[in-house]
Design an enzyme around this catalytic site. Structure first.
Site, PDB file in Angstrom:
ATOM      1  N   ALA A  68     -28.290 -32.637  44.889  1.00 38.57           N
ATOM      2  CA  ALA A  68     -28.624 -32.948  43.969  1.00 38.57           C
ATOM      3  C   ALA A  68     -27.767 -33.828  42.835  1.00 38.57           C
ATOM      4  O   ALA A  68     -26.115 -33.869  43.372  1.00 38.57           O
ATOM      5  CB  ALA A  68     -28.565 -31.700  42.691  1.00 38.57           C
ATOM      6  N   GLY A  70     -28.275 -29.853  47.926  1.00 40.82           N
ATOM      7  CA  GLY A  70     -29.903 -30.009  47.304  1.00 40.82           C
ATOM      8  C   GLY A  70     -30.868 -30.734  48.841  1.00 40.82           C
ATOM      9  O   GLY A  70     -31.674 -30.024  48.810  1.00 40.82           O
ATOM     10  N   GLU A 127     -30.517 -28.080  51.480  1.00 37.24           N
ATOM     11  CA  GLU A 127     -31.918 -26.982  51.156  1.00 37.24           C
ATOM     12  C   GLU A 127     -33.492 -27.641  50.799  1.00 37.24           C
ATOM     13  O   GLU A 127     -34.681 -27.067  51.633  1.00 37.24           O
ATOM     14  CB  GLU A 127     -31.665 -26.819  49.485  1.00 37.24           C
ATOM     15  CG  GLU A 127     -30.559 -26.157  49.339  1.00 37.24           C
ATOM     16  CD  GLU A 127     -29.700 -25.011  47.945  1.00 37.24           C
ATOM     17  OE1 GLU A 127     -29.772 -26.630  47.113  1.00 37.24           O
ATOM     18  OE2 GLU A 127     -29.158 -24.586  47.722  1.00 37.24           O
TER      19      GLU A 127
HETATM   20  N1  CO8 Z   1     -24.907 -37.286  43.350  1.00 34.76           N
HETATM   21  C1  CO8 Z   1     -24.242 -38.041  43.482  1.00 34.76           C
HETATM   22  N2  CO8 Z   1     -24.069 -39.431  43.612  1.00 34.76           N
HETATM   23  C2  CO8 Z   1     -24.014 -39.392  44.485  1.00 34.76           C
HETATM   24  C3  CO8 Z   1     -23.832 -38.538  45.842  1.00 34.76           C
HETATM   25  C4  CO8 Z   1     -24.297 -37.122  44.916  1.00 34.76           C
HETATM   26  N3  CO8 Z   1     -24.887 -35.909  45.000  1.00 34.76           N
HETATM   27  N4  CO8 Z   1     -23.526 -38.774  47.204  1.00 34.76           N
HETATM   28  C5  CO8 Z   1     -23.067 -39.908  46.937  1.00 34.76           C
HETATM   29  N5  CO8 Z   1     -23.163 -40.000  46.096  1.00 34.76           N
HETATM   30  C6  CO8 Z   1     -22.972 -41.640  45.772  1.00 34.76           C
HETATM   31  C7  CO8 Z   1     -21.898 -42.037  45.318  1.00 34.76           C
HETATM   32  O1  CO8 Z   1     -21.717 -41.414  44.417  1.00 34.76           O
HETATM   33  C8  CO8 Z   1     -21.591 -43.203  45.720  1.00 34.76           C
HETATM   34  O2  CO8 Z   1     -21.883 -43.539  44.667  1.00 34.76           O
HETATM   35  P1  CO8 Z   1     -21.432 -45.734  44.210  1.00 34.76           P
HETATM   36  O3  CO8 Z   1     -21.404 -46.366  45.215  1.00 34.76           O
HETATM   37  O4  CO8 Z   1     -21.963 -45.693  42.526  1.00 34.76           O
HETATM   38  O5  CO8 Z   1     -20.160 -45.250  43.767  1.00 34.76           O
HETATM   39  C9  CO8 Z   1     -22.787 -43.512  46.319  1.00 34.76           C
HETATM   40  O6  CO8 Z   1     -23.632 -42.644  46.359  1.00 34.76           O
HETATM   41  C10 CO8 Z   1     -22.049 -43.496  48.635  1.00 34.76           C
HETATM   42  O7  CO8 Z   1     -21.253 -42.648  48.488  1.00 34.76           O
HETATM   43  P2  CO8 Z   1     -20.302 -42.280  48.629  1.00 34.76           P
HETATM   44  O8  CO8 Z   1     -19.224 -43.997  48.149  1.00 34.76           O
HETATM   45  O9  CO8 Z   1     -19.073 -40.965  48.615  1.00 34.76           O
HETATM   46  O10 CO8 Z   1     -20.199 -42.534  50.348  1.00 34.76           O
HETATM   47  P3  CO8 Z   1     -19.363 -42.180  51.492  1.00 34.76           P
HETATM   48  O11 CO8 Z   1     -20.042 -42.349  52.878  1.00 34.76           O
HETATM   49  O12 CO8 Z   1     -17.595 -42.407  51.374  1.00 34.76           O
HETATM   50  O13 CO8 Z   1     -19.065 -39.989  51.809  1.00 34.76           O
HETATM   51  C11 CO8 Z   1     -20.799 -38.103  51.031  1.00 34.76           C
HETATM   52  C12 CO8 Z   1     -20.725 -40.055  51.670  1.00 34.76           C
HETATM   53  C13 CO8 Z   1     -19.241 -37.316  52.390  1.00 34.76           C
HETATM   54  C14 CO8 Z   1     -21.925 -37.349  50.879  1.00 34.76           C
HETATM   55  C15 CO8 Z   1     -20.294 -38.081  49.690  1.00 34.76           C
HETATM   56  O14 CO8 Z   1     -21.079 -39.209  48.738  1.00 34.76           O
HETATM   57  C16 CO8 Z   1     -20.435 -37.457  49.441  1.00 34.76           C
HETATM   58  O15 CO8 Z   1     -19.051 -35.732  49.504  1.00 34.76           O
HETATM   59  N6  CO8 Z   1     -21.439 -36.614  48.464  1.00 34.76           N
HETATM   60  C17 CO8 Z   1     -21.471 -35.639  47.287  1.00 34.76           C
HETATM   61  C18 CO8 Z   1     -21.856 -34.353  48.300  1.00 34.76           C
HETATM   62  C19 CO8 Z   1     -22.257 -33.064  47.673  1.00 34.76           C
HETATM   63  O16 CO8 Z   1     -21.102 -32.691  46.954  1.00 34.76           O
HETATM   64  N7  CO8 Z   1     -23.872 -32.291  47.535  1.00 34.76           N
HETATM   65  C20 CO8 Z   1     -23.931 -30.896  46.564  1.00 34.76           C
HETATM   66  C21 CO8 Z   1     -24.255 -31.699  45.815  1.00 34.76           C
HETATM   67  S1  CO8 Z   1     -24.728 -30.039  44.521  1.00 34.76           S
HETATM   68  C22 CO8 Z   1     -26.013 -29.854  44.985  1.00 34.76           C
HETATM   69  O17 CO8 Z   1     -27.040 -30.333  45.753  1.00 34.76           O
HETATM   70  C23 CO8 Z   1     -26.693 -28.145  44.036  1.00 34.76           C
HETATM   71  C24 CO8 Z   1     -27.671 -28.078  44.590  1.00 34.76           C
HETATM   72  C25 CO8 Z   1     -28.340 -27.481  43.590  1.00 34.76           C
HETATM   73  C26 CO8 Z   1     -30.185 -27.721  43.345  1.00 34.76           C
HETATM   74  C27 CO8 Z   1     -30.174 -26.950  42.432  1.00 34.76           C
HETATM   75  C28 CO8 Z   1     -32.179 -26.652  42.124  1.00 34.76           C
HETATM   76  C29 CO8 Z   1     -32.983 -26.029  41.598  1.00 34.76           C
END
Ligand code: CO8
Length: 258
Positions: free
Chosen positions: A65, A109, A112
């Site tokens: 998400a 998410g 999920e």
């Molecule tokens: N949300 C928003 N932006 C994101 C997300 C995210 N989940 N993941 C990546 N991005 C963005 C980054 O901010 C970045 O943006 P920008 O270029 O503008 O800085 C771009 O995508 C590329 O990401 P990275 O530079 O971080 O890329 P890397 O290759 O270095 O890393 C990763 C990749 C490991 C995937 C890293 O991006 C990461 O850890 N992302 C977050 C993963 C995470 O924590 N996911 C869980 C989120 S919480 C959730 O999903 C709860 C769901 C609940 C749903 C409930 C519904 C009812």
């Protein structure tokens, strides 16, 4: 005009949905989930479609998400309103089979969403995880419920509490995905599987999906009865007669999906 967050295409009787927010690794926000829900329901209602494939980009199926969107939400924003939740479960309403074709990250998410698909085919680059704990929350769209059902409590607890990612090989060993293929073969494999499914009799396919899902939701006796009744009801279809007659006549069946 901004570009669609979800792209759709058809190939024969297969509907293809591509999550299209690659720069944000397909982070799932309301707008994207609304478009995804609409695309799923449109394919489900389209009688020319027999199966659906959802995929992301090479780097990410979906990295979760949208954390930027969620960051400032209050308790009542989340509990009281329908932010993000309104289309999260739409995929569960879809009665035709949905195949998730996963390359790269399927996190939070995103994992999920993948787990709500009926069949998961993974590229060897796929990485699955529920890293929510790292940002002070827990999975909120089925991660603590579907993951243990798919891979067992031990591995689910490990993934949910440590936030570590599971690669495609581990996901296949654990039973989360049904096939792992080289990344450059992912779409071919997923579309081929969907084409095979879409060539079967639609009522049988839809009932088989419902019956297998029952195994997760009902006690064994109820599930067995449900399966038996579904089995009985297919004898009221044209396609059962055609399927069995074609077998006896050593020819390919011509299903009419009724
Ligand atoms: N949300 C928003 N932006 C994101 C997300 C995210 N989940 N993941 C990546 N991005 C963005 C980054 O901010 C970045 O943006 P920008 O270029 O503008 O800085 C771009 O995508 C590329 O990401 P990275 O530079 O971080 O890329 P890397 O290759 O270095 O890393 C990763 C990749 C490991 C995937 C890293 O991006 C990461 O850890 N992302 C977050 C993963 C995470 O924590 N996911 C869980 C989120 S919480 C959730 O999903 C709860 C769901 C609940 C749903 C409930 C519904 C009812």
């Amino acid at each position: 005009m901004s570009e669609s967050l979800v792209l759709t295409d058809t190939q024969g009787r297969v509907g293809l949905i591509t999550l299209n927010r690659p720069k944000a690794l397909n982070a799932l926000n309301d707008a994207l989930m609304d478009e995804l829900g609409a695309a799923l329901l449109a394919f489900d209602a389209n009688e020319d479609i027999g199966a659906i494939v959802i995929t992301g980009s090479e780097k990410a199926f979906a990295a979760g998400a949208d954390i930027g969107a969620m960051k400032d939400w209050t308790y009542m924003d989340v509990f009281g309103a329908d932010y993000i939740t309104r289309n999260w479960e739409t995929i569960r309403k879809v009665r035709k089979p949905v195949i998730g074709a996963v390359a790269g990250y399927a996190l939070g998410g995103g994992c999920e969403l993948a787990m709500m698909c009926d069949i998961l085919i993974a590229a060897d680059t796929a990485k699955f995880g529920q890293p929510e704990i790292k940002i002070g929350i827990l999975p909120g769209a089925g991660g603590t419920q579907r993951l243990p059902r798919a891979v067992g409590k031990a591995k689910a607890m490990d993934l949910v509490l440590t936030a570590r990612m599971m690669d495609a090989a581990e996901a296949e060993r654990a039973g989360l995905v049904s096939r792992v293929v080289p990344a450059d073969k992912l779409m071919e494999e997923a579309m081929d599987a969907a084409t095979v499914i879409a060539s079967m009799s639609l009522p049988a396919v839809m009932m088989a999906k419902e019956a297998v899902n029952r195994a997760y939701e009902a006690p064994l006796n109820d599930g067995l009865l449900f399966e038996r009744r579904m089995f009985h009801s297919l004898f009221g279809t044209h396609d059962q007669k055609e399927g069995m007659t074609a077998f006896m006549e050593k020819r390919k069946p011509e299903f009419r999906n009724k």
